[in-house]
Design a protein around this motif. Structure first.
Motif, PDB file in Angstrom:
ATOM      1  N   VAL A  95       0.825  -1.084  -0.082  1.00 47.75           N
ATOM      2  CA  VAL A  95       0.077  -0.051   0.064  1.00 47.75           C
ATOM      3  C   VAL A  95       0.843   1.257   0.200  1.00 47.75           C
ATOM      4  O   VAL A  95       1.999   1.426   0.727  1.00 47.75           O
ATOM      5  N   ALA A  96       0.543   2.337  -0.813  1.00 43.20           N
ATOM      6  CA  ALA A  96       1.316   3.695  -0.601  1.00 43.20           C
ATOM      7  C   ALA A  96       0.716   4.376   0.331  1.00 43.20           C
ATOM      8  O   ALA A  96      -0.663   4.621   0.425  1.00 43.20           O
ATOM      9  N   ILE A  97       1.399   4.928   1.326  1.00 44.68           N
ATOM     10  CA  ILE A  97       0.825   5.594   2.161  1.00 44.68           C
ATOM     11  C   ILE A  97       1.279   7.175   2.472  1.00 44.68           C
ATOM     12  O   ILE A  97       2.712   7.352   2.312  1.00 44.68           O
ATOM     13  N   LEU A  98       0.424   8.016   2.398  1.00 42.38           N
ATOM     14  CA  LEU A  98       0.675   9.529   2.455  1.00 42.38           C
ATOM     15  C   LEU A  98       0.479  10.025   4.016  1.00 42.38           C
ATOM     16  O   LEU A  98      -0.624   9.900   4.459  1.00 42.38           O
ATOM     17  N   PHE A  99       1.711  10.224   4.610  1.00 43.06           N
ATOM     18  CA  PHE A  99       1.534  10.496   5.944  1.00 43.06           C
ATOM     19  C   PHE A  99       1.619  11.974   6.439  1.00 43.06           C
ATOM     20  O   PHE A  99       3.131  12.281   6.008  1.00 43.06           O
ATOM     21  N   VAL A 100       0.827  12.617   6.945  1.00 42.70           N
ATOM     22  CA  VAL A 100       1.353  14.029   7.205  1.00 42.70           C
ATOM     23  C   VAL A 100       1.074  14.482   8.704  1.00 42.70           C
ATOM     24  O   VAL A 100       0.131  13.930   9.346  1.00 42.70           O
ATOM     25  N   SER A 101       2.389  14.800   8.950  1.00 49.53           N
ATOM     26  CA  SER A 101       2.226  14.954  10.474  1.00 49.53           C
ATOM     27  C   SER A 101       3.388  16.188  10.665  1.00 49.53           C
ATOM     28  O   SER A 101       4.054  16.467   9.716  1.00 49.53           O
ATOM     29  N   HIS A 102       3.208  17.116  11.711  1.00 47.68           N
ATOM     30  CA  HIS A 102       3.946  17.983  11.829  1.00 47.68           C
ATOM     31  C   HIS A 102       5.035  17.650  13.140  1.00 47.68           C
ATOM     32  O   HIS A 102       5.855  18.423  13.615  1.00 47.68           O
ATOM     33  N   PHE A 103       5.017  16.419  13.400  1.00 48.21           N
ATOM     34  CA  PHE A 103       6.142  15.873  14.374  1.00 48.21           C
ATOM     35  C   PHE A 103       7.065  15.360  13.724  1.00 48.21           C
ATOM     36  O   PHE A 103       7.099  14.364  13.080  1.00 48.21           O
ATOM     37  N   LEU A 104       8.331  16.092  13.656  1.00 49.95           N
ATOM     38  CA  LEU A 104       9.728  15.687  12.938  1.00 49.95           C
ATOM     39  C   LEU A 104       9.941  14.258  13.188  1.00 49.95           C
ATOM     40  O   LEU A 104      10.403  13.511  12.434  1.00 49.95           O
ATOM     41  N   ASP A 105       9.855  13.964  14.676  1.00 55.19           N
ATOM     42  CA  ASP A 105      10.728  12.571  15.123  1.00 55.19           C
ATOM     43  C   ASP A 105       9.649  11.529  14.412  1.00 55.19           C
ATOM     44  O   ASP A 105      10.346  10.743  13.972  1.00 55.19           O
ATOM     45  N   GLN A 106       8.523  11.714  14.069  1.00 60.47           N
ATOM     46  CA  GLN A 106       7.594  10.656  13.561  1.00 60.47           C
ATOM     47  C   GLN A 106       7.776  10.509  12.249  1.00 60.47           C
ATOM     48  O   GLN A 106       8.115   9.446  11.686  1.00 60.47           O
ATOM     49  N   VAL A 107       8.005  11.807  11.531  1.00 59.03           N
ATOM     50  CA  VAL A 107       8.502  11.668  10.164  1.00 59.03           C
ATOM     51  C   VAL A 107       9.623  10.956  10.002  1.00 59.03           C
ATOM     52  O   VAL A 107       9.770  10.126   9.005  1.00 59.03           O
ATOM     53  N   TYR A 108      10.698  11.098  10.643  1.00 57.93           N
ATOM     54  CA  TYR A 108      12.011  10.574  10.410  1.00 57.93           C
ATOM     55  C   TYR A 108      11.875   9.112  11.108  1.00 57.93           C
ATOM     56  O   TYR A 108      12.563   7.986  10.495  1.00 57.93           O
ATOM     57  N   GLU A 109      10.890   8.677  11.732  1.00 56.10           N
ATOM     58  CA  GLU A 109      10.706   7.334  12.284  1.00 56.10           C
ATOM     59  C   GLU A 109      10.113   6.393  11.124  1.00 56.10           C
ATOM     60  O   GLU A 109      10.536   5.313  11.024  1.00 56.10           O
ATOM     61  N   ILE A 110       9.078   7.031  10.430  1.00 57.09           N
ATOM     62  CA  ILE A 110       8.329   5.856   9.624  1.00 57.09           C
ATOM     63  C   ILE A 110       8.489   6.425   8.245  1.00 57.09           C
ATOM     64  O   ILE A 110       8.119   5.474   7.418  1.00 57.09           O
ATOM     65  N   CYS A 111       8.733   7.378   7.597  1.00 59.26           N
ATOM     66  CA  CYS A 111       8.516   7.916   6.300  1.00 59.26           C
ATOM     67  C   CYS A 111       9.924   7.487   5.381  1.00 59.26           C
ATOM     68  O   CYS A 111      11.176   7.541   5.962  1.00 59.26           O
ATOM     69  N   ASP A 112       9.792   7.179   4.193  1.00 61.17           N
ATOM     70  CA  ASP A 112      10.991   6.819   3.322  1.00 61.17           C
ATOM     71  C   ASP A 112      11.340   8.124   2.604  1.00 61.17           C
ATOM     72  O   ASP A 112      12.452   7.981   2.194  1.00 61.17           O
ATOM     73  N   ARG A 113      10.367   8.824   2.459  1.00 61.09           N
ATOM     74  CA  ARG A 113      10.609   9.948   1.506  1.00 61.09           C
ATOM     75  C   ARG A 113       9.721  11.189   1.963  1.00 61.09           C
ATOM     76  O   ARG A 113       8.519  11.015   2.479  1.00 61.09           O
ATOM     77  N   VAL A 114      10.337  12.349   1.486  1.00 58.37           N
ATOM     78  CA  VAL A 114       9.594  13.423   2.069  1.00 58.37           C
ATOM     79  C   VAL A 114       9.351  14.476   0.915  1.00 58.37           C
ATOM     80  O   VAL A 114      10.356  14.776  -0.093  1.00 58.37           O
ATOM     81  N   THR A 115       8.181  15.214   0.724  1.00 64.82           N
ATOM     82  CA  THR A 115       8.086  16.156   0.028  1.00 64.82           C
ATOM     83  C   THR A 115       7.816  17.228   0.671  1.00 64.82           C
ATOM     84  O   THR A 115       6.746  17.203   1.460  1.00 64.82           O
ATOM     85  N   VAL A 116       8.532  18.470   0.419  1.00 64.88           N
ATOM     86  CA  VAL A 116       8.352  19.764   1.163  1.00 64.88           C
ATOM     87  C   VAL A 116       7.484  20.663  -0.017  1.00 64.88           C
ATOM     88  O   VAL A 116       8.085  21.031  -0.934  1.00 64.88           O
ATOM     89  N   LEU A 117       6.509  21.270   0.695  1.00 63.80           N
ATOM     90  CA  LEU A 117       5.899  22.520   0.060  1.00 63.80           C
ATOM     91  C   LEU A 117       5.971  23.669   0.939  1.00 63.80           C
ATOM     92  O   LEU A 117       6.055  23.666   2.137  1.00 63.80           O
ATOM     93  N   ARG A 118       6.232  24.548   0.228  1.00 68.97           N
ATOM     94  CA  ARG A 118       6.063  26.125   0.885  1.00 68.97           C
ATOM     95  C   ARG A 118       5.351  27.124  -0.178  1.00 68.97           C
ATOM     96  O   ARG A 118       5.608  27.371  -1.144  1.00 68.97           O
TER      97      ARG A 118
END
Lengths: 505, 343
Positions: free
Chosen positions: A194-217
């Protein structure tokens, strides 16, 4: 991984609200069996992008492809049928029905047109066991914790033919154990492709679970990165999008304790799921900048200091007297006022005139029965409109028709009319134009020179440095550092905001 | 796929197994108000029996309870559908009067019962459909939309006839006069119709997708829509069912009183709502049982009977029902507050 074809691909996505582009020419791709994070501050376009994927919003330009086929979803239901499910931050289930019904509703197993509760419970039990959850499928959903409800929502999502799972800030109301449980399930789904899009503003969690990051501004794509190749500080820098570090020393000699007597002292202040064990001193005529990322606890801190949320523990002293701030009203009577980060929702009353908006709080403090005479109110409002240069200077205009910057000034005027001693401003410059921004910054400096104490919260680090005498850094619900602004550069502050220690060098 | 992924220990295995009582409460906590209503009914029976020295619980009295309140029971069943979606239907009393007088007039003019009865039911359904469409597509508050239905039904009843019309039709009178006897107990066809309505409604609400969608809408309309349920259609259907039940109640009341009367059922919509609430259905929707509404009707009917027996003022009826309603609404608030507090 790049040789694999993306499962979902968004190309040149543009979404406009009126003249403003909430999303402009953004490319985004999601591979099967990966956890992908979408990062950005408030207003970066995260939720717009999610809505474009899940069919809640239409793209004005650009294409969405799913497994190589171009698709267009008329509504969220169409996206669900195509295998894209979303679990929202707020659980969107039915507390009055059973767990099994919440999972199976709309596709209940039937025998001869009659719902078979036995089959339905069995199917739900199998799905829940599959996720390692031991929940009685026949129990009412409303009796379970938010965490279990969230996991049931995921069970509902995966009971369909699931290809893409969007998790929109799923962890914001979960505690640590519950987050671990959620992550276990995410890994499980990932292993199934399954492809999972995970949105969170907790950096620790992002680093723990995510393979890839897309940054928007600001509605635009900053870039797509592999999580393990991207340093935390670089990620934060990309999210905040600082230009060249240009720091103007304020030239005032201040160290990390306030000059002179502290007007407001907080010790060990904690509030439910927000800020923990915060110590803070605010001197007379001092501007304390607060820097932290979205979700760091910066708003919780402001709300705890001003009686908006109740303290779980800790004490607040104002001029050496212990005070019990149990409501904003109490705080106001002690001279502590708060301006919310969301001025449209919690601040301005759009239908009322500028005059009414400015005198609202003052009248409320006076009480209903001691009406301020109309002429006096008009004089008062007019003087503030002039002092803050609110444009157009029309007292009878509905406040909602003013520009963002002028609305903010009206709010400030409302608070200043109370002649407070402590002013707590939560992102007062968000979403207003540059000129108005500078005016508000200058106004804060002027107020401080006249002896008012100000807590100034902002997502923009330069602004915090420019306005603040000292800067308190908030991270993961704690005040981690308090440093004199003169000793900081934008880069060193950024390092403190992102994470201390290993990434700093 | 279930078997391959069971490697990890399921959450919470170390905890003790919940007791049977806990399991029951976690599954059927929503039934508590209905149990409370049943308890009150039993207490009322026991109290009346003691007070009247064994003269109350007789087969004749209990049989009459169903007979006398059959029309109210049918109204309460329809009302339960609407209240479960979070709405309200104030029109049922006057719709019952309209269909009753319409039926009496048609039968008087020689229209066969086979035609007159379906016309009565369809008349009720049509007013229900109008209310449902107003609520769903025009965003009118159910209170206001059904208030319009109330005035419409009453006005139509007066147009049909300003005075009472006697019914001579054998088929309709048969519904009331036939007594299926078992010792001193008896059951009339109207009673059977009312009980059948309860049974069918319970089946539909609990074992069909339509019924579960009714509950889902009452739980959270927005969520129900996001889950892809047919919200609009189901909501309108709830009002159509309530209107049809009002038409059926018109038939039962006409058979019961042997005549149609345009001033029938003034305020009966409130009796029906009271019975539904006393029976444990939450006015905010999503929780409640049609069986509870039946118990509510019996509580209501029993209080009425007791007051008749005692020869007391009828106003006491209103006061007692009012007090019971208050009690139940407080109980419901407490239950809702508790279930919200646990989350």
């Amino acid at each position: 991984m790049d040789e694999v074809r993306p499962l979902l691909e968004l190309t040149g996505a543009t979404v406009r609200f009126g003249a403003d582009a909430a999303l402009s020419r953004v490319d985004f791709r999601l591979f099967p069996g990966e956890v992908h994070s979408l990062m950005g501050e408030n207003g970066a376009g995260k939720s717009t992008l999610i809505k474009a994927i899940t069919g809640a919003l239409r793209l004005d330009e650009g294409t969405l492809t799913l497994a190589g086929d171009r698709v267009e979803f008329a509504d969220p239901h169409a996206a669900q049928r195509a295998g894209i499910s979303t679990v929202y931050q707020e659980v969107e289930l039915l507390p009055n029905m059973t767990v099994a019904e919440n999972i199976c509703l709309g596709r209940e197993p039937r025998r001869g047109g009659v719902i078979s509760t036995r089959l339905m419970n069995a199917r739900a039990a199998a799905l829940l066991a599959d996720l390692g959850l031991e929940v009685d499928p026949a129990s009412l959903l409303g009796g379970h914790s938010v965490a279990v409800q969230q996991l049931v929502a995921i069970a509902r999502a995966i009971s369909a033919d699931l290809r893409v799972l969007v998790l929109d800030e799923p962890t914001s109301s979960l505690d640590l154990d519950e987050v671990a449980e959620l992550f276990r399930i995410i890994r499980e789904l990932k292993s199934r492709g399954v492809a999972i899009l995970f949105v969170s503003h907790f950096l620790d969690q992002v680093y723990e679970i995510c393979d890839r990051v897309t940054v928007l501004r600001d509605g635009a794509l900053v870039g797509e990165y592999l999580t393990h190749e991207l340093l935390r500080i670089d990620l934060v820098q990309k999210m905040l999008g600082r230009g060249v570090a240009e720091v103007r020393a304020r030239g005032r000699a201040v160290d990390d304790a306030p000059a002179g007597e502290a007007v407001l002292r907080a010790r060990g202040v904690s509030s439910a799921r927000g800020i923990q064990d915060a110590d803070l001193d605010l001197g007379e005529g001092e501007v304390l900048g607060v820097a932290g990322l979205l979700g760091s606890g910066r708003t919780s801190l402001a709300r705890a200091l001003t009686g908006v949320t109740r303290l779980e523990s800790g004490v607040i002293r104002i001029e050496d007297a212990d005070v019990h701030l149990d409501s904003p009203r109490r705080a106001m009577s002690l001279g502590v006022v708060y301006s919310s980060e969301d001025r449209r929702r919690d601040g301005i009353v759009a239908e009322l005139s500028v005059l009414d908006n400015i005198t609202l709080a003052l009248q409320s403090e006076q009480g209903m029965l001691r009406q301020i005479p109309a002429a006096r109110r008009r004089d008062l409002a007019a003087s503030w409109v002039e002092a803050l240069d609110i444009r157009p200077p029309d007292l009878d205009r509905p406040a909602g028709t003013l520009s963002g910057g002028n609305q903010q000034k009206v709010l400030l005027a409302r608070l200043l009319a109370l002649s407070p001693r402590v002013l707590v401003l939560d992102e007062p410059t968000r979403g207003i134009d540059v000129g108005a921004k500078v005016e508000i910054q200058n106004l804060v400096a002027e107020l401080a020179e006249n002896g008012m104490s100000v807590v100034f919260i902002s997502a923009e680090l330069e602004e915090v440095l420019r306005v603040g005498d000292r800067v308190a850094v908030v991270r993961d619900g704690r005040i981690t550092d308090t440093v004199a602004a003169a000793d900081l550069t934008a880069d060193s502050l950024l390092a403190l905001v992102a994470q201390p220690g290993e990434d700093e060098g | 796929m279930a078997a391959t992924t069971m490697a990890r220990a399921p959450r919470g295995t170390a905890e003790r197994k919940p007791s049977a009582v806990q399991t029951f409460l976690s599954r059927h906590g929503g039934m508590m108000p209905t149990f409370a209503a049943a308890l009150i009914l039993v207490l009322l029976f026991i109290g009346a029996e003691a007070f009247l020295r064994g003269d109350f619980i007789t087969p004749r009295n209990i049989s009459a309870l169903l007979l006398d309140n059959a029309y109210l029971l049918v109204l309460a069943v329809g009302m339960t559908f609407v209240i479960l979606t979070g709405g309200i239907d104030l029109s049922v009393g006057s719709v019952m009067a309209f269909t009753g007088i319409l039926g009496a007039k048609m039968l008087g003019a020689g229209v066969p019962a086979l035609v007159a009865v379906p016309v009565m039911l369809l008349g009720g359904a049509a007013i229900g459909l109008m209310i449902g469409i107003l609520v769903q597509y025009f965003g009118v508050q159910p209170f206001i939309a059904s208030l319009a239905g109330l005035f419409l039904g009453r006005g139509l009843a007066y147009i049909v006839s300003l005075s009472s019309i006697k019914v001579e039709n054998d088929a309709v009178l048969w519904l009331q006069s036939t007594r299926i006897k078992l010792g001193d107990w008896y059951l009339t066809p109207t009673g059977i119709i009312a009980l059948a309505t309860v049974a069918i409604a319970a089946f539909v609400l609990h074992l069909t997708r339509f019924g579960r969608t009714i509950y889902a809408i009452g739980g959270n309309e927005q969520s129900a829509r996001l889950m892809g349920l047919k919200v609009g259609r189901t909501k309108i259907a709830a009002y159509v069912i309530s209107g049809s039940c009002a038409g059926l109640a018109g038939l039962i009341l006409t058979a019961y009183s042997g005549a149609g009367y345009p001033r029938n059922g003034i305020g009966t919509e409130l009796d029906a709502i009271s019975a539904v609430v006393i029976g444990g259905t939450l006015l905010t929707g999503g929780r409640g049982y049609v069986v509870g509404s039946m118990i509510g009707v019996f509580v209501y009917g029993t209080i009425k009977t007791i007051i008749n027996y005692m020869g007391a003022e009828q106003s006491w009826m209103q006061i007692i029902v009012g007090a019971l309603l208050l009690l139940f609404i407080v109980v419901q608030r407490a239950i809702v507050a508790r279930s919200e507090g646990r989350r």
